[in-house]
Scaffold this active site. Structure first.
Site, PDB file in Angstrom:
ATOM      1  N   GLY A 194       0.838  -1.196   0.000  1.00  0.00           N
ATOM      2  CA  GLY A 194       0.000   0.000   0.000  1.00  0.00           C
ATOM      3  C   GLY A 194       0.864   1.233   0.000  1.00  0.00           C
ATOM      4  O   GLY A 194       1.810   1.328   0.793  1.00  0.00           O
TER       5      GLY A 194
ATOM      6  N   GLY B 209       0.997   4.227   3.967  1.00  0.00           N
ATOM      7  CA  GLY B 209       2.086   3.433   3.431  1.00  0.00           C
ATOM      8  C   GLY B 209       3.348   4.241   3.225  1.00  0.00           C
ATOM      9  O   GLY B 209       4.449   3.822   3.608  1.00  0.00           O
TER      10      GLY B 209
ATOM     11  N   ALA C 283      -1.822  12.031   8.282  1.00  0.00           N
ATOM     12  CA  ALA C 283      -0.946  12.077   7.113  1.00  0.00           C
ATOM     13  C   ALA C 283      -1.766  12.344   5.867  1.00  0.00           C
ATOM     14  O   ALA C 283      -2.946  11.977   5.787  1.00  0.00           O
ATOM     15  CB  ALA C 283      -0.176  10.762   6.965  1.00  0.00           C
TER      16      ALA C 283
ATOM     17  N   LYS D 276     -10.041   2.826  19.227  1.00  0.00           N
ATOM     18  CA  LYS D 276      -9.858   3.560  17.975  1.00  0.00           C
ATOM     19  C   LYS D 276     -11.163   3.626  17.193  1.00  0.00           C
ATOM     20  O   LYS D 276     -11.484   4.639  16.565  1.00  0.00           O
ATOM     21  CB  LYS D 276      -8.770   2.894  17.132  1.00  0.00           C
ATOM     22  CG  LYS D 276      -8.484   3.601  15.806  1.00  0.00           C
ATOM     23  CD  LYS D 276      -7.887   4.985  16.031  1.00  0.00           C
ATOM     24  CE  LYS D 276      -7.739   5.770  14.743  1.00  0.00           C
ATOM     25  NZ  LYS D 276      -6.805   5.149  13.790  1.00  0.00           N
TER      26      LYS D 276
END
Length: 301
Positions: free
Chosen positions: A7, A12, A127, A181
């Site tokens: 990925g 990734g 990210a 989470k």
């Protein structure tokens, strides 16, 4: 130790940029074109005003054989079908697999995998992939990992060598780790995606915050969270510390990609049915996101 990363989206690339400081890293991309660009330019990591370039070996996914000491599966939950099919067709079982997907809808899929050791993780980083070889690290956090099946020792060995600036923590129970989470994703992701706002708006805007509280109450009841006040405070804190972040679900909708709504709210809705519970808000947000995935176009039911 050799590390394979399957990925090459934001996660990734982020993991490849940091882990390549301590390991020999191979990145497996969806397209051959992206592999060529990564090999040519390296991975450009942007964090604040800093810029670093890291060179790794990039290969198309078709060439992945699971031969590395540990393979990190960093794709969306709905992309796992092809990955798992490939794993079960490999000539020999992979040594160690670490899956980094949002939600918990993928856990049943992992039961069918032929592998010695299977690990799962939850990521607290923010990210954004800006182009095929550039990733922006927008929010620093922890990567929590735990054993799903097999032995823990290989995971501990891997984590002990991870660069200190990119922290990992080995947890005792994968279920409790993923539930925490999931609670965060189930509230922040759908709300920000529908409202088209950054995470901080959910606590800075008093009207949005009221909806956050109500959605959290439903999620907490279905997940049977203990000490709900502590979980709510954790959720609020995350909204503050990631105030300028745009959630992954919002970014997926903006890029006209499928979201992980089935792995997140879809999983919770299935749990609600098992328990005979009504979840009007969860159900509403689930179908709103599914509608947004189609661009608001009419879809036959």
């Amino acid at each position: 130790m050799k590390v394979g990363i399957v990925g090459s989206g934001s996660i990734g690339l982020l993991f490849a940029a940091y882990l390549s400081r301590a390991f020999d890293v191979n990145v497996y991309t969806k397209t051959e074109e992206q592999a060529v660009e990564i090999n040519k330019y390296g991975i450009l990591l942007k964090k604040g005003s800093g810029r670093t370039i890291t060179f790794v070996t990039a290969l198309p996914f078709s060439k992945w054989e699971g031969a590395e000491d540990i393979s990190i599966i960093a794709v969306k939950q709905y992309q796992l079908v092809d990955i798992i099919e490939k794993i079960n067709q490999l000539p020999s079982d992979p040594k160690n697999l670490l899956f980094l997907q949002n939600g918990m809808g993928h856990l049943k899929q992992l039961e069918s995998i032929r592998a010695r050791n299977i690990f799962v993780g939850s990521i607290e980083h923010g990210a954004l992939r800006e182009n095929p070889y550039t990733v922006s690290h927008n929010g620093m956090g922890m990567t929590n990992v735990a054993v799903f099946k097999g032995e823990c020792e290989p995971l501990i060995q891997f984590v002990s060598s991870v660069p200190v600036e990119f922290p990992f923590a080995v947890r005792d129970q994968y279920h409790d780790m993923l539930v925490k989470k999931l609670m965060v994703n189930a509230v922040i992701n759908p709300l920000t995606a529908i409202l088209n706002v950054e995470n901080g708006a959910l606590v800075y805007n008093s009207n949005y915050y009221r909806v956050l509280e109500k959605l959290f109450e439903e999620v907490a009841e279905i997940l049977e969270l203990e000490n709900t006040q502590a979980h709510l405070e954790q959720l609020i804190n995350i909204c503050h510390t990631t105030a300028d972040n745009r959630s992954s679900m919002l970014k997926d909708l903006e890029a006209q990609r499928l979201t992980e709504i089935d792995a997140i709210l879809g999983f919770i809705l299935a749990e609600a049915v098992k328990k005979g519970k009504k979840t009007p808000l969860i159900e509403s947000f689930y179908y709103l996101i599914k509608g947004k995935e189609t661009g608001g176009k009419e879809v036959k039911i």
